[in-house]
Design an enzyme around this catalytic site. Sequence first.
Site, PDB file in Angstrom:
ATOM      1  N   ASP A 116      -2.106  -4.320  11.063  1.00  0.00           N
ATOM      2  CA  ASP A 116      -3.504  -4.573  10.747  1.00  0.00           C
ATOM      3  C   ASP A 116      -4.322  -3.517  11.473  1.00  0.00           C
ATOM      4  O   ASP A 116      -4.035  -3.192  12.628  1.00  0.00           O
ATOM      5  CB  ASP A 116      -3.921  -5.980  11.172  1.00  0.00           C
ATOM      6  CG  ASP A 116      -5.145  -6.462  10.395  1.00  0.00           C
ATOM      7  OD1 ASP A 116      -5.275  -6.116   9.205  1.00  0.00           O
ATOM      8  OD2 ASP A 116      -5.977  -7.173  10.967  1.00  0.00           O
ATOM      9  N   ASN A 138       0.852  -1.183   0.000  1.00  0.00           N
ATOM     10  CA  ASN A 138       0.000   0.000   0.000  1.00  0.00           C
ATOM     11  C   ASN A 138       0.899   1.248   0.000  1.00  0.00           C
ATOM     12  O   ASN A 138       1.569   1.553   0.984  1.00  0.00           O
ATOM     13  CB  ASN A 138      -0.892  -0.067   1.259  1.00  0.00           C
ATOM     14  CG  ASN A 138      -1.826   1.110   1.382  1.00  0.00           C
ATOM     15  OD1 ASN A 138      -1.492   2.215   0.980  1.00  0.00           O
ATOM     16  ND2 ASN A 138      -2.988   0.868   1.969  1.00  0.00           N
ATOM     17  N   GLN A 139       0.925   1.944  -1.145  1.00  0.00           N
ATOM     18  CA  GLN A 139       1.829   3.091  -1.306  1.00  0.00           C
ATOM     19  C   GLN A 139       1.517   4.190  -0.304  1.00  0.00           C
ATOM     20  O   GLN A 139       2.402   4.906   0.162  1.00  0.00           O
ATOM     21  CB  GLN A 139       1.716   3.660  -2.736  1.00  0.00           C
ATOM     22  CG  GLN A 139       2.211   2.714  -3.813  1.00  0.00           C
ATOM     23  CD  GLN A 139       3.630   2.221  -3.543  1.00  0.00           C
ATOM     24  OE1 GLN A 139       4.523   2.998  -3.217  1.00  0.00           O
ATOM     25  NE2 GLN A 139       3.846   0.911  -3.649  1.00  0.00           N
ATOM     26  N   LYS A 186       0.382   3.795   2.769  1.00  0.00           N
ATOM     27  CA  LYS A 186       0.968   3.439   4.071  1.00  0.00           C
ATOM     28  C   LYS A 186       2.485   3.612   4.050  1.00  0.00           C
ATOM     29  O   LYS A 186       3.082   4.027   5.036  1.00  0.00           O
ATOM     30  CB  LYS A 186       0.663   1.973   4.400  1.00  0.00           C
ATOM     31  CG  LYS A 186      -0.727   1.727   4.879  1.00  0.00           C
ATOM     32  CD  LYS A 186      -0.773   0.298   5.367  1.00  0.00           C
ATOM     33  CE  LYS A 186      -2.165  -0.174   5.617  1.00  0.00           C
ATOM     34  NZ  LYS A 186      -2.179  -1.597   5.969  1.00  0.00           N
ATOM     35  N   PHE A 246      -7.529   7.472   2.451  1.00  0.00           N
ATOM     36  CA  PHE A 246      -8.103   6.262   1.866  1.00  0.00           C
ATOM     37  C   PHE A 246      -9.089   5.643   2.852  1.00  0.00           C
ATOM     38  O   PHE A 246      -9.295   6.163   3.951  1.00  0.00           O
ATOM     39  CB  PHE A 246      -6.995   5.261   1.476  1.00  0.00           C
ATOM     40  CG  PHE A 246      -6.343   4.578   2.639  1.00  0.00           C
ATOM     41  CD1 PHE A 246      -5.443   5.253   3.447  1.00  0.00           C
ATOM     42  CD2 PHE A 246      -6.623   3.248   2.940  1.00  0.00           C
ATOM     43  CE1 PHE A 246      -4.846   4.625   4.522  1.00  0.00           C
ATOM     44  CE2 PHE A 246      -6.017   2.601   4.026  1.00  0.00           C
ATOM     45  CZ  PHE A 246      -5.119   3.308   4.809  1.00  0.00           C
ATOM     46  N   GLY A 247      -9.697   4.550   2.457  1.00  0.00           N
ATOM     47  CA  GLY A 247     -10.590   3.801   3.349  1.00  0.00           C
ATOM     48  C   GLY A 247     -11.719   4.669   3.894  1.00  0.00           C
ATOM     49  O   GLY A 247     -12.405   5.371   3.155  1.00  0.00           O
ATOM     50  N   TYR A 248     -11.888   4.619   5.215  1.00  0.00           N
ATOM     51  CA  TYR A 248     -13.002   5.319   5.877  1.00  0.00           C
ATOM     52  C   TYR A 248     -12.680   6.782   6.203  1.00  0.00           C
ATOM     53  O   TYR A 248     -13.453   7.431   6.915  1.00  0.00           O
ATOM     54  CB  TYR A 248     -13.362   4.587   7.172  1.00  0.00           C
ATOM     55  CG  TYR A 248     -13.851   3.160   6.970  1.00  0.00           C
ATOM     56  CD1 TYR A 248     -15.205   2.886   6.805  1.00  0.00           C
ATOM     57  CD2 TYR A 248     -12.961   2.091   6.923  1.00  0.00           C
ATOM     58  CE1 TYR A 248     -15.653   1.586   6.617  1.00  0.00           C
ATOM     59  CE2 TYR A 248     -13.393   0.787   6.738  1.00  0.00           C
ATOM     60  CZ  TYR A 248     -14.741   0.538   6.583  1.00  0.00           C
ATOM     61  OH  TYR A 248     -15.179  -0.749   6.393  1.00  0.00           O
ATOM     62  N   ASP A 249     -11.555   7.298   5.706  1.00  0.00           N
ATOM     63  CA  ASP A 249     -11.138   8.665   6.060  1.00  0.00           C
ATOM     64  C   ASP A 249     -12.227   9.723   5.851  1.00  0.00           C
ATOM     65  O   ASP A 249     -12.360  10.630   6.675  1.00  0.00           O
ATOM     66  CB  ASP A 249      -9.882   9.063   5.269  1.00  0.00           C
ATOM     67  CG  ASP A 249      -8.611   8.516   5.894  1.00  0.00           C
ATOM     68  OD1 ASP A 249      -8.670   8.012   7.033  1.00  0.00           O
ATOM     69  OD2 ASP A 249      -7.550   8.591   5.241  1.00  0.00           O
TER      70      ASP A 249
HETATM   71  P1  IMP Z   1      -5.410  -2.645   6.927  1.00  0.00           P
HETATM   72  O1  IMP Z   1      -5.394  -3.736   7.894  1.00  0.00           O
HETATM   73  O2  IMP Z   1      -4.436  -1.562   7.279  1.00  0.00           O
HETATM   74  O3  IMP Z   1      -5.325  -3.069   5.510  1.00  0.00           O
HETATM   75  O4  IMP Z   1      -6.808  -1.916   7.096  1.00  0.00           O
HETATM   76  C1  IMP Z   1      -8.029  -2.581   6.891  1.00  0.00           C
HETATM   77  C2  IMP Z   1      -9.043  -1.599   6.390  1.00  0.00           C
HETATM   78  O5  IMP Z   1      -9.255  -0.582   7.377  1.00  0.00           O
HETATM   79  C3  IMP Z   1      -8.627  -0.852   5.123  1.00  0.00           C
HETATM   80  O6  IMP Z   1      -8.995  -1.557   3.985  1.00  0.00           O
HETATM   81  C4  IMP Z   1      -9.404   0.437   5.253  1.00  0.00           C
HETATM   82  O7  IMP Z   1     -10.720   0.253   4.804  1.00  0.00           O
HETATM   83  C5  IMP Z   1      -9.437   0.660   6.745  1.00  0.00           C
HETATM   84  N1  IMP Z   1      -8.337   1.566   7.141  1.00  0.00           N
HETATM   85  C6  IMP Z   1      -7.120   1.230   7.600  1.00  0.00           C
HETATM   86  N2  IMP Z   1      -6.397   2.323   7.883  1.00  0.00           N
HETATM   87  C7  IMP Z   1      -7.186   3.377   7.593  1.00  0.00           C
HETATM   88  C8  IMP Z   1      -6.981   4.780   7.655  1.00  0.00           C
HETATM   89  O8  IMP Z   1      -5.935   5.311   8.038  1.00  0.00           O
HETATM   90  N3  IMP Z   1      -8.019   5.535   7.259  1.00  0.00           N
HETATM   91  C9  IMP Z   1      -9.198   5.018   6.839  1.00  0.00           C
HETATM   92  N4  IMP Z   1      -9.432   3.720   6.733  1.00  0.00           N
HETATM   93  C10 IMP Z   1      -8.425   2.897   7.118  1.00  0.00           C
END
Ligand code: IMP
Length: 198
Positions: free
Chosen positions: A68, A9-10, A12, A148-151
């Site tokens: 995670d 994940n670029q 991260k 990204f994600g839920y930000d």
């Molecule tokens: P991962 O374990 O870091 O891959 O995170 C699992 C999931 O949580 C990701 O696919 C995102 O949907 C969400 N997530 C993780 N980190 C963040 C963040 O910093 N902001 C928003 N959503 C996040």
Amino acid sequence: MTLVFATNNQYKLREINHVLGDSFTLLSLGRIGLTEDIPENEPTLEGNALEKARHIYRATGLNVFADDTGLETAALNGAPGVHSARFAGPGKDSDANIDRLLGLLGDNPDRRARFRTVIALILDGKEYTFEGTVEGTITMNRRGSEGFGYDPVFLPDGCSLTFAEMSLGEKNRISHRARAFEKLRRFLSGQEPPVQDQ
Ligand code: IMP
């Protein structure tokens, strides 16, 4: 010190380079030629982070850490939690995940939520874990286009901007992952023993 960070994940990678600085050389999975899917079958964030780190350590023998993260909401008894990435299905579609979250919360006034990151480090064969959290609330609608994600729907306590309305630097000052990375950095530079809690 050279460490494998078990991610491709670029976003991260940029975040952690920001926190760790120049004293560490980080190798992503792509850099060490690992393209297969890393298993994530455990029911907890701690279990998944350890499972990923062990997988890489067994495959390469290199010092490695894996993270995670889950978004835990009070009104949904901690969901989506460890299922955050695939909350709306196997496609890991962030937009669909947010739709599902907002749909389940509806107009529930209890919007409390937190992000929690667990990092598992394997250093010279020994295992350590580090945790970072940030408390906040889930907004009624999406705001912002960074991150990204839920930000776009996460409003950290004491802030007027969602994570998606912040610059990377602003998010890094308070984010769950930055806090966990900071604990890792302090441990690796000999400043602190590993701790589980904030
Ligand atoms: P991962 O374990 O870091 O891959 O995170 C699992 C999931 O949580 C990701 O696919 C995102 O949907 C969400 N997530 C993780 N980190 C963040 C963040 O910093 N902001 C928003 N959503 C996040």
